[in-house]
Scaffold this motif. Sequence first.
Motif, short mmCIF file in Angstrom:
data_model
loop_
_atom_site.label_atom_id
_atom_site.label_comp_id
_atom_site.label_asym_id
_atom_site.label_seq_id
_atom_site.Cartn_x
_atom_site.Cartn_y
_atom_site.Cartn_z
N ASP A 177 22.34 -3.65 -10.71
CA ASP A 177 23.00 -2.34 -10.73
C ASP A 177 23.72 -2.08 -9.42
O ASP A 177 24.92 -1.72 -9.41
CB ASP A 177 21.94 -1.27 -11.00
CG ASP A 177 22.52 0.14 -11.01
OD1 ASP A 177 23.70 0.30 -11.36
OD2 ASP A 177 21.78 1.09 -10.67
N TRP A 178 23.03 -2.26 -8.31
CA TRP A 178 23.63 -1.90 -7.01
C TRP A 178 24.62 -2.94 -6.51
O TRP A 178 25.56 -2.59 -5.79
CB TRP A 178 22.53 -1.61 -6.00
CG TRP A 178 21.96 -0.24 -6.27
CD1 TRP A 178 20.81 0.06 -6.93
CD2 TRP A 178 22.60 1.00 -5.99
NE1 TRP A 178 20.67 1.42 -7.06
CE2 TRP A 178 21.75 2.02 -6.49
CE3 TRP A 178 23.79 1.37 -5.36
CZ2 TRP A 178 22.07 3.38 -6.38
CZ3 TRP A 178 24.10 2.72 -5.25
CH2 TRP A 178 23.26 3.70 -5.75
N GLN B 185 20.73 2.12 -0.73
CA GLN B 185 20.41 2.86 -1.96
C GLN B 185 19.62 1.99 -2.94
O GLN B 185 18.88 2.51 -3.78
CB GLN B 185 21.71 3.35 -2.61
CG GLN B 185 22.46 4.36 -1.74
CD GLN B 185 23.81 4.71 -2.32
OE1 GLN B 185 23.95 5.67 -3.08
NE2 GLN B 185 24.83 3.93 -1.97
N TYR B 186 19.79 0.69 -2.84
CA TYR B 186 18.97 -0.24 -3.63
C TYR B 186 17.50 -0.13 -3.23
O TYR B 186 16.61 -0.06 -4.09
CB TYR B 186 19.48 -1.67 -3.44
CG TYR B 186 18.50 -2.75 -3.85
CD1 TYR B 186 18.23 -3.02 -5.19
CD2 TYR B 186 17.86 -3.53 -2.88
CE1 TYR B 186 17.36 -4.03 -5.55
CE2 TYR B 186 16.98 -4.54 -3.24
CZ TYR B 186 16.72 -4.78 -4.57
OH TYR B 186 15.85 -5.77 -4.93
N ARG C 92 27.69 -1.78 -8.28
CA ARG C 92 28.23 -0.57 -7.64
C ARG C 92 28.91 -0.88 -6.31
O ARG C 92 29.95 -0.30 -5.98
CB ARG C 92 27.10 0.44 -7.41
CG ARG C 92 26.46 0.99 -8.67
CD ARG C 92 25.50 2.09 -8.30
NE ARG C 92 24.62 2.47 -9.40
CZ ARG C 92 24.16 3.69 -9.59
NH1 ARG C 92 24.50 4.66 -8.76
NH2 ARG C 92 23.35 3.97 -10.59
N ALA D 278 32.28 -2.35 -6.99
CA ALA D 278 33.22 -1.33 -7.48
C ALA D 278 33.69 -0.42 -6.34
O ALA D 278 34.85 -0.01 -6.30
CB ALA D 278 32.54 -0.49 -8.57
N ALA D 279 32.78 -0.13 -5.40
CA ALA D 279 33.12 0.73 -4.26
C ALA D 279 33.77 -0.04 -3.12
O ALA D 279 34.19 0.56 -2.13
CB ALA D 279 31.87 1.43 -3.75
#
Length: 414
Positions: free
Chosen positions: A323-324, A341-342, A327, A330-331
């Motif tokens: 997931d991270w 954040q992971y 992300r 993408a960022a």
Amino acid sequence: MRHVDICILGAGPGGATAALHLAAAGHKVLLIDKAVFPRDKICGDGLSGKVISELRRLGPEVLSRLSASAAQVPSWGIDFFAPNGRRLSVPFKPRYNPATDAPAGHVIKRLDFDDFLVREVRQRPEIELLEGVDVAQHERTADGRWLLRTAEGEALVSARILLVANGAQSVFARHVAGHALEPAHHCAGVRAYYDGVQGLSADNFIELHFIKDFLPGYLWVFPLPNGQANVGVGMLTQAISAQKVNLREKLAEMLDTHPALRERFRAARRLGPVRGFGLPLGSKRRPISGNGYLLLGDAASLIDPFTGEGISHAMVSGRHAADWAGRALAAQDTSAAFLRQYDAAVYRRLGQELRLSHWLQRLLQFPALFNFVANRAANNATLAETLSSMFLDLNLRERLRQPSFYVKLLFGGK
């Protein structure tokens, strides 16, 4: 040399899970393992309910294929044996019916389970799997990528983000992420396979024996197909050093002499050697990400401090890492600050359970207190259900936040 966005080191449960989730999200992934599958991995071989939940997230057909495999047996719970000999049976699923219910857990050799996941990986065109490739050097380049080399210095891969899932002995985790071996947060174990063990549970309950003269360690017996069993012992590395314990000798001694075990193993036959391994425990919260990398599973020191179970935590971290990583791409931000954040996501999912397991682990230093908890659990639905929930994907974390839960835990109640 390959240039990729995402490279995963290690094709065990954490790495394979991450690769499969990334593939499902449309990402191309390079997955590298130094072994050629099938390969053995020293482990207790149990798949808890949390593993079942993670397999279901990979797709119901994945779980169906595992359940249909002749390499596994369905397991319905755990028998805890306290130092006073009291048995506490904790089913994975309350009021289960083996004839009609889907299995709440499984036992399968890691040789077979890891190969099962790798076969799932091979079906995905988004994943390129390189086997028999040992990555020995890791270099952060000026443009923020990871350059991976062999021991001879040959450049293998340049990756934007690295998912490190190459196990308890991960060179990257030690040398780059700074995860030092800490004897107070590390367990050593030995394991062997046996045939002909008597008295195994008809419903394949796994056994954890907390024997007074072996605390703060424990002995396990996990039933396997064809009448075999995975049998081993584990103990905190700190305690092994302080007590000067030889785990191989202690395992043989307990199987030969302990009243609850000697008759059951009298006619048993050991299959192959006794093999040893080390487990970095999740009893201490560590950083599990940094600039351009995420640590997964054993490489992230996420093993349950009480039971030594690591497969489900590896798969949970693999799902969050996928997931991270997605992300971050993408960022266009693979910085340590973004990837932190992971860490938060993984510890939100596992942190309170790891703390509870650490508390139970510390009980092993006090046999009388451990006996008291076992006796209370036998007559305390809340405590027994809590132990069961540690091995399932139930909402234990929400209950751990409620003051009323602790009242019931201490004083009984439904």
